[in-house]
Design an enzyme around this catalytic site. Structure first.
Site, PDB file in Angstrom:
ATOM      1  N   ASP A 152      15.104  -1.789  12.052  1.00  0.00           N
ATOM      2  CA  ASP A 152      14.268  -0.625  12.367  1.00  0.00           C
ATOM      3  C   ASP A 152      15.075   0.475  13.053  1.00  0.00           C
ATOM      4  O   ASP A 152      14.648   1.076  14.045  1.00  0.00           O
ATOM      5  CB  ASP A 152      13.050  -1.044  13.213  1.00  0.00           C
ATOM      6  N   HIS A 168       8.229   2.401   9.133  1.00  0.00           N
ATOM      7  CA  HIS A 168       7.881   1.496  10.228  1.00  0.00           C
ATOM      8  C   HIS A 168       6.694   2.086  10.992  1.00  0.00           C
ATOM      9  O   HIS A 168       6.690   3.285  11.278  1.00  0.00           O
ATOM     10  CB  HIS A 168       9.091   1.323  11.162  1.00  0.00           C
ATOM     11  N   ASN A 216      13.078   3.058   4.577  1.00  0.00           N
ATOM     12  CA  ASN A 216      12.057   2.146   5.101  1.00  0.00           C
ATOM     13  C   ASN A 216      11.020   2.953   5.868  1.00  0.00           C
ATOM     14  O   ASN A 216      11.288   4.064   6.317  1.00  0.00           O
ATOM     15  CB  ASN A 216      12.693   1.108   6.035  1.00  0.00           C
ATOM     16  N   MET A 248       9.347  -7.753   3.883  1.00  0.00           N
ATOM     17  CA  MET A 248       9.436  -8.447   5.166  1.00  0.00           C
ATOM     18  C   MET A 248      10.693  -9.303   5.264  1.00  0.00           C
ATOM     19  O   MET A 248      10.640 -10.506   5.516  1.00  0.00           O
ATOM     20  CB  MET A 248       8.178  -9.297   5.386  1.00  0.00           C
ATOM     21  N   SER A 283       0.832  -1.208   0.000  1.00  0.00           N
ATOM     22  CA  SER A 283       0.000   0.000   0.000  1.00  0.00           C
ATOM     23  C   SER A 283       0.866   1.257   0.000  1.00  0.00           C
ATOM     24  O   SER A 283       0.467   2.288  -0.556  1.00  0.00           O
ATOM     25  CB  SER A 283      -0.969  -0.007   1.185  1.00  0.00           C
ATOM     26  N   ASN A 284       2.038   1.183   0.584  1.00  0.00           N
ATOM     27  CA  ASN A 284       2.919   2.355   0.529  1.00  0.00           C
ATOM     28  C   ASN A 284       3.499   2.561  -0.867  1.00  0.00           C
ATOM     29  O   ASN A 284       3.694   3.707  -1.297  1.00  0.00           O
ATOM     30  CB  ASN A 284       4.026   2.239   1.580  1.00  0.00           C
ATOM     31  N   GLU A 302       1.069   6.929   7.082  1.00  0.00           N
ATOM     32  CA  GLU A 302       2.190   6.371   6.313  1.00  0.00           C
ATOM     33  C   GLU A 302       2.113   6.820   4.860  1.00  0.00           C
ATOM     34  O   GLU A 302       3.132   7.136   4.234  1.00  0.00           O
ATOM     35  CB  GLU A 302       2.171   4.838   6.375  1.00  0.00           C
ATOM     36  N   GLU A 307      22.400  -1.130   9.554  1.00  0.00           N
ATOM     37  CA  GLU A 307      22.478  -2.580   9.763  1.00  0.00           C
ATOM     38  C   GLU A 307      21.661  -3.078  10.950  1.00  0.00           C
ATOM     39  O   GLU A 307      21.480  -4.286  11.108  1.00  0.00           O
ATOM     40  CB  GLU A 307      23.948  -3.013   9.870  1.00  0.00           C
ATOM     41  N   LEU A 326      17.691  -7.186   5.911  1.00  0.00           N
ATOM     42  CA  LEU A 326      18.668  -7.040   4.832  1.00  0.00           C
ATOM     43  C   LEU A 326      20.070  -7.370   5.327  1.00  0.00           C
ATOM     44  O   LEU A 326      20.452  -6.996   6.436  1.00  0.00           O
ATOM     45  CB  LEU A 326      18.629  -5.616   4.297  1.00  0.00           C
TER      46      LEU A 326
END
Lengths: 206, 206
Positions: free
Chosen positions: B150, B114, B112, B95, B18-19, B179, B147, B98
């Site tokens: 979040d 969150h 990203n 999901m 959706s984003n 968002e 790294e 990385l």
């Protein structure tokens, strides 16, 4: 029908006690009703907040904590609060971790305010922690005190933006302004009897 | 004077995205300018977001992650993004944690979002974590990816109230609405060249 007896607040502070003053002002102005401050206690002999309390005619007591075992000091504080028959214990910049014995002496009746949006940034220098982390919002949290530091059921929070030009002093001042409205409002919530904790959530049942 | 070439966005998603749709809509509507989505990649073969991307005419690629070593899968993703010459990597409900190899392939160019006010409630089910903790405010955070999970320099945050009647779905919906405006706005900040990280703080230098 007679007014119910005002609830008795006992304040603990270690510094200037600006949140104590804000609560006292709110009571004096009639914006916080149904309660009175019956004692102001400090663990620091020359806490400026004690001088203010005396000038305003509140009962004050000093129990110096330095060099005293935590349990013993907390027992003295608890005894003073019990002697004043307090209904709620209000931590207003009281820079001590409370022992389980103290906390259990006033179950669900100890309130604290912390200058962050908990659970973010517990502990000291919360405002500087927020700045250094780079959050875009900060704030304050009024919560019941449990045995974990800066933890317990949240009564209310206030949000402020973090601005690009902020240093620790500027952000702290913006948060403090919100603290001074948040704390009286939170006390009113608790005294209203219209809120209940469901798990960790503090919800209006009105 | 000719227009500068639009910056190239590569989107990674695992679900309905959706984003991704909000960003594509913002570009189509002209409210987010100076960029274009050049590829939409997924690690999940039947991710609904990929179907949407195909319907809208975007280039898509699937690199199934299941059963593939993380480094190897991330290398495939990175190679695709490099082949599309992307300027920014946009995680939109991707999901996967990385690998350092992937992150270092796009230094300060992976974004990203969150659904919490980081650093509160990292990880899965952030909205439910907030509800269960009893916070009075929640929100979302758009950040650069480093790294740690979040974690990374925060570009912007949006705040929403938590209401007494909220369940996970209601709170999630209120945050998601924010968002969808936060992510295009954050991309615009990054592309503007008018912001710089000072330590962890992302500040306007305009």
């Amino acid at each position: 029908m007679s007014e119910p007896k005002p609830k008795r607040l006992g304040v603990l502070l270690s510094g200037r006690g600006s949140n104590f003053i804000a609560i006292a002002d709110a009571i004096a102005a009639g914006s916080l009703t149904g309660c009175e401050i019956v004692c102001v206690l400090s663990n620091i002999a020359d806490a400026p907040g004690i001088t203010t309390a005396q000038q305003r005619g509140f009962a004050t007591e000093i129990h110096v904590s330095k060099g005293v075992p935590r349990e013993e000091h907390d027992a003295r504080m608890a005894a003073s609060l019990k002697a004043h028959a307090v209904d709620l214990v209000i931590l207003a910049g009281y820079m001590r971790v409370l022992s389980p014995g103290f906390i259990n002496a006033f179950p669900d009746r100890i309130l604290n305010i912390h200058p962050s949006l908990l659970p973010a940034f517990p502990g000291l220098h919360a405002q500087l922690q927020a700045l250094n982390y780079g959050t875009k919002f900060a704030g304050c949290t009024v919560h019941f005190v449990d045995e974990a530091v800066d933890h317990g059921v949240i009564i209310l929070q206030k949000v402020v933006p973090v601005l690009d030009g902020d240093d620790e002093a500027a952000l702290s001042a913006r948060i403090l302004e919100q603290e001074h409205t948040a704390y009286p409002e939170a006390i009113a919530h608790v005294l209203s009897g219209e809120y209940r904790a469901h798990g960790q959530r503090y919800l209006h049942i009105g």
